[in-house]
Design an enzyme around this catalytic site. Sequence first.
Site, PDB file in Angstrom:
ATOM      1  NE  ARG A 103      -2.406   0.883   3.603  1.00 34.92           N
ATOM      2  CZ  ARG A 103      -3.121   1.214   4.659  1.00 34.92           C
ATOM      3  NH1 ARG A 103      -4.433   1.176   4.597  1.00 34.92           N
ATOM      4  NH2 ARG A 103      -2.549   1.538   5.783  1.00 34.92           N
ATOM      5  CB  THR A 107      -2.006   7.179  -3.111  1.00 35.22           C
ATOM      6  OG1 THR A 107      -1.461   5.847  -3.181  1.00 35.22           O
ATOM      7  CG2 THR A 107      -1.063   8.147  -3.813  1.00 35.22           C
ATOM      8  CG  ASP A 202       6.375  -3.315   9.787  1.00 37.07           C
ATOM      9  OD1 ASP A 202       7.047  -3.812   8.860  1.00 37.07           O
ATOM     10  OD2 ASP A 202       6.037  -2.119   9.821  1.00 37.07           O
TER      11      ASP A 202
HETATM   12  C1  PRP Z   1      -1.217  -4.280   4.564  1.00 33.37           C
HETATM   13  C2  PRP Z   1      -2.112  -5.480   4.728  1.00 33.37           C
HETATM   14  C3  PRP Z   1      -2.934  -5.463   3.465  1.00 33.37           C
HETATM   15  C4  PRP Z   1      -3.085  -3.999   3.204  1.00 33.37           C
HETATM   16  C5  PRP Z   1      -4.431  -3.569   3.711  1.00 33.37           C
HETATM   17  O1  PRP Z   1      -0.146  -4.578   3.762  1.00 33.37           O
HETATM   18  O2  PRP Z   1      -1.423  -6.669   4.910  1.00 33.37           O
HETATM   19  O3  PRP Z   1      -2.301  -6.111   2.376  1.00 33.37           O
HETATM   20  O4  PRP Z   1      -2.059  -3.307   3.953  1.00 33.37           O
HETATM   21  O5  PRP Z   1      -4.661  -2.233   3.403  1.00 33.37           O
HETATM   22  P1  PRP Z   1      -5.792  -1.758   2.400  1.00 33.37           P
HETATM   23  O6  PRP Z   1      -7.023  -2.506   2.746  1.00 33.37           O
HETATM   24  O7  PRP Z   1      -5.900  -0.281   2.710  1.00 33.37           O
HETATM   25  O8  PRP Z   1      -5.320  -2.000   1.010  1.00 33.37           O
HETATM   26  P2  PRP Z   1       1.089  -3.572   3.571  1.00 33.37           P
HETATM   27  O9  PRP Z   1       0.864  -2.596   2.468  1.00 33.37           O
HETATM   28  O10 PRP Z   1       1.421  -2.953   4.899  1.00 33.37           O
HETATM   29  O11 PRP Z   1       2.244  -4.503   3.067  1.00 33.37           O
HETATM   30  P3  PRP Z   1       3.015  -5.662   3.865  1.00 33.37           P
HETATM   31  O12 PRP Z   1       2.062  -6.807   4.015  1.00 33.37           O
HETATM   32  O13 PRP Z   1       4.136  -5.984   2.940  1.00 33.37           O
HETATM   33  O14 PRP Z   1       3.484  -5.119   5.188  1.00 33.37           O
END
Ligand code: PRP
Length: 208
Positions: A103, A107, A202
């Site tokens: 994400r 944005t 994390d």
């Molecule tokens: C987190 C989580 C989802 C996403 C949810 O991943 O694991 O994939 O954010 O957010 P959304 O519903 O607003 O799209 P992240 O981007 O932190 O990546 P990661 O799993 O690599 O830490």
Amino acid sequence: MNNVFVSNHPLVKHKLTLLRDARTEHKKFRELIRELAMLLGYEAMADLDLEDRPVQTPLAMAPGYHLREDVGLIPILRAGLGMLDGFLEMLPGAQVWHLGLYRDEKTLRPVSYYNKLPVDPTVQVCLILDPMLATGGSASAAVEVLKNWGVKRIKFVGLIASPEGIAAVSKAHPDVPIHLAALDDHLNERGFIVPGLGDAGDRQFGTG
Ligand code: PRP
């Protein structure tokens, strides 16, 4: 919303509380994610199709069953990886197709960086695994990828979601059931689920 299933199981509630606790260390956090994935997976897979396959016991023939559908597990990198082992223990024959989405912090839109799907679909049912459903952008993007791939039956299995994210995914994909351990209160200004559990990636991998 009739496509959202929040588990009412006491074990799920108990383990989710430990998972949320800020004092829970990475090793314990990973164990809990795996255990919760098994419990939620058990509920999410309750309607898989069966075909008859009678079995010979030491005494006589008995009615027997075999899963009719090929199941694909789609962990969303990174955080979805923690749920994968629990699902594979229950469904060792499942195919695993990784999707990488992160994400964008500004944005809050999902950015695709990895896609291991072959050209044509090889399964009839896909279970998207991702502990967090915040804005719903990542879940919707994953569903779109799978629909474009040609899969008709798609389910999302997560741990915690926000009402905002659920509304967004349900509106875009009302045909996709969403299985959860909890539906939380709201999203904060940074797009984090409150009270939530922090950043599931994390906390699993010690990168916070
Ligand atoms: C987190 C989580 C989802 C996403 C949810 O991943 O694991 O994939 O954010 O957010 P959304 O519903 O607003 O799209 P992240 O981007 O932190 O990546 P990661 O799993 O690599 O830490």
